[in-house]
Design an enzyme around this catalytic site. Structure first.
Site, PDB file in Angstrom:
ATOM      1  CE  LYS A  31      -0.630   2.372   3.034  1.00 43.10           C
ATOM      2  NZ  LYS A  31      -0.052   3.725   3.424  1.00 43.10           N
ATOM      3  CB  THR A  37       3.370   4.183   5.998  1.00 46.16           C
ATOM      4  OG1 THR A  37       3.429   5.338   6.699  1.00 46.16           O
ATOM      5  CG2 THR A  37       4.463   3.259   6.184  1.00 46.16           C
TER       6      THR A  37
END
Lengths: 399, 399
Positions: A176, A187
């Site tokens: 992700k 992040t």
């Protein structure tokens, strides 16, 4: 897509919305479980300001008794002091309790806004629910890829299958986010699973090598987040015997390919970006030097805005190269943009600026190739362009 | 403004439009001349890819027989090979010939697009014309400040007068551009003049110290241009005797103030910027560490977009600090934004987010103060925010 998914044996996953995020139907919790204790390795952010989950997980890998990875999005649990550490440990203990594991067998990642305490209530309810949904099928895997998303527009997954001594070995991965491109301080998180039999030290070495050429070769704006984490789980559930050196090389290639595909998918999904830029630096003395040059070009606001404007402004690329610590002069550089020679050894090449500009404007993919005369080391690096939309997305968010 | 200008004695200057730029009425040529041979010092770009004028001027300073600085805008004469070096030398020889100087007594700077050969015809006509307009008055000085502008919206100048043993000593300076914020790859150029009597080594030392705390403490996007140059000329035309150590300290302060005022003026005029950001880092072990932290915050796209969006997003500032090479943890950081404590030693402080956001939104100036517990070294650094307008300006230019 789900029909083609050939997932490693012996892993289950799940993802759902537990209510951490404002939009209560958006997924924000993911769980990955190995049916048997497995080998786990991790590579974590180099940012010295790091999230509580990084501190907790880092102590638990590499090791050969990992059972699960619990991930939430919507809250990074970073800069939250001792309470943050307790919250991260608590998340792993909730999972351990629900599944009959030891706390130390569970890893944890969090992504989202920095400096807010983790909301325990939704997570406390979410963990039993996500345990209840664990499955070995493709849709459970995709749900888990969704639960870790922040500002991603698509879930990101990659798979490879290889044959070792006539036996199938599989690698899958999810990821992700892209560095810190997200308004909420998102992040880069990734979990890679394989059913190959690996020792903890093998897993650690394979993962570090793979990360070096994949996630460490992507950048949106050069900001290393507080919570970046890549985890490799290897449970040996395939029927492959202990791997020979040749098998390891094959597996390394498969893990590397999965990591590179995920890294590139992150850049392709970078917020507000119009172009996916591949930077190849070759002919360097060392790989570190090649990477420093590629990274400096990738993070240069002027190069990135030029690409956004379809401008073959090679001066910005050559100048960015010159400001690295790699010893060189402008006469050492040969530059191709989308395959066209545009600068050679200290002098502009003659080229059709209109045509090169059109090739940038009309394609999402852009290739920058920079050749040096120093040696045989090279690197491939990926980045996105810098658009007005990027700035809008990253400035219009207001706490 | 011109009425207040108290310029150093013994210098003349001029600026005009000679036709290098597309708009033939835009100024693009400047000349600064000392009536007598003077001491000259220079600080040049650290970019290894540097313009031909940098290579030529760098050989001629520090020295005690400098007579003139010729500057053109509209063309950087960088990445132009041997022909570029010849062109830069030719510019100095044209000036020398027109004024009866030696070629080596003339310094040269160029700013503008990279990789295009210098157009000799307009410059050949422009040099006698600019020589003809040389004057010691304020309007000649302002014209010279205009001739070096690229995408600057205002000419930038600063002046100081001090008294040394009852005698007046004056310092004046001009500057243009801000790092590489300009679409045409502009450059930071500055010429500082004083009528103080200095040796070449004194001038060199004073200039380096001043640059370290002024021009080296401003950044728009962290891209060191190929042509950055700051020149100090000292002609001793004031009646001050050789300076004592105390006098030198006073003069140093005046030169530093002129350089800081010019450096700040560059950031205040940064393309597309909405905010002028002052970053103070204190309590560091070394000044280099304080500067590294300040620079990393200043160049961080996420910090800069947050300020553009009036967002007191301290997580981005703390995270940027953590990704420097300075050894620290989040517990070492205390952060004030516009005077409000927003983060203290690993934990978010309680503060009125609405009020701090409003204080950013309603003011052009923003203050970021970061305190560390390591020592007593500090630095002040200036930067601008990252707006959609910056991206538009830097991407819509097409070669």
């Amino acid at each position: 897509m789900t029909a083609d998914m050939i997932l490693p044996r012996g892993f289950r996953s799940a993802g759902l919305a537990c209510g951490i995020k404002e939009n209560k139907s958006t997924f924000d919790l993911s769980l990955f479980v190995s049916d048997e204790p497995c080998v786990g390795a991790g590579v974590f952010t180099k940012n010295q300001v790091c999230g509580a989950p990084v501190k907790v997980s880092r102590e638990r890998v590499p090791g050969d008794s990992v059972r699960a990875v619990i991930i939430n999005s919507g809250n990074a649990n970073a800069c939250t002091g001792e309470r943050g550490i307790e919250d991260a440990r608590w998340m792993t203990s909730e999972v351990a309790q629900g599944l009959g594991f030891e706390n130390e067998e569970v890893l944890v990642c969090s992504t989202g806004i920095i400096g807010h305490f983790l909301p325990r209530t939704p997570i406390e309810q979410g963990i039993p629910a996500v345990i209840g949904q664990l499955g070995a099928d493709a849709s459970s895997f995709l749900n888990a890829a969704r639960g870790m998303m922040t500002t991603d527009t698509v879930p990101k997954q990659a798979m490879r299958e290889l044959t070792v001594d006539g036996t199938s070995v599989r690698v899958s991965g999810v990821a992700k986010g892209a560095a810190m491109i997200a308004p909420n301080m998102a992040t880069m998180l990734s979990v890679i699973m394989t059913d190959a039999p690996l020792s903890a030290s093998q897993a650690d070495a394979l993962l570090r090598e793979a990360v070096d050429f994949s996630f460490n070769c992507v950048s949106v704006e050069g900001h290393t987040s507080t919570s970046d984490t890549v985890i490799l789980l290897a449970n040996g559930a395939s029927e492959a015997d202990p791997l020979s050196a040749d098998d390891l090389v094959q597996l390394q290639a498969a893990i590397m390919e999965v990591a590179m595909e995920l890294g590139q998918a992150i850049i392709r999904d970078a917020e507000g970006a119009d172009h996916f830029i591949t930077i190849e630096v070759s002919g360097a003395s060392t790989q570190a030097e090649a990477k420093e040059i590629a990274r400096t070009i990738a993070n240069d606001a002027l190069v990135k805005t030029a690409i956004a404007g379809s401008d073959p402004n090679w001066g910005r690329i050559v100048s960015a190269t010159g400001r690295t610590s790699v010893k060189l002069t402008e006469a050492d550089i040969v530059l191709h943009l989308n395959g066209t020679l545009i600068y050679e050894k200290g002098m502009p090449a003659e080229f059709d600026e209109e045509a090169v500009s059109a090739s940038i404007r009309d394609n999402r993919d852009v290739s920058i190739q920079l050749q040096l005369p120093f040696g045989s080391e090279s690197i491939v690096f990926w980045t996105s362009d810098l658009t007005q939309e990027y700035v809008r997305l990253n400035s219009e968010y207001t706490t």
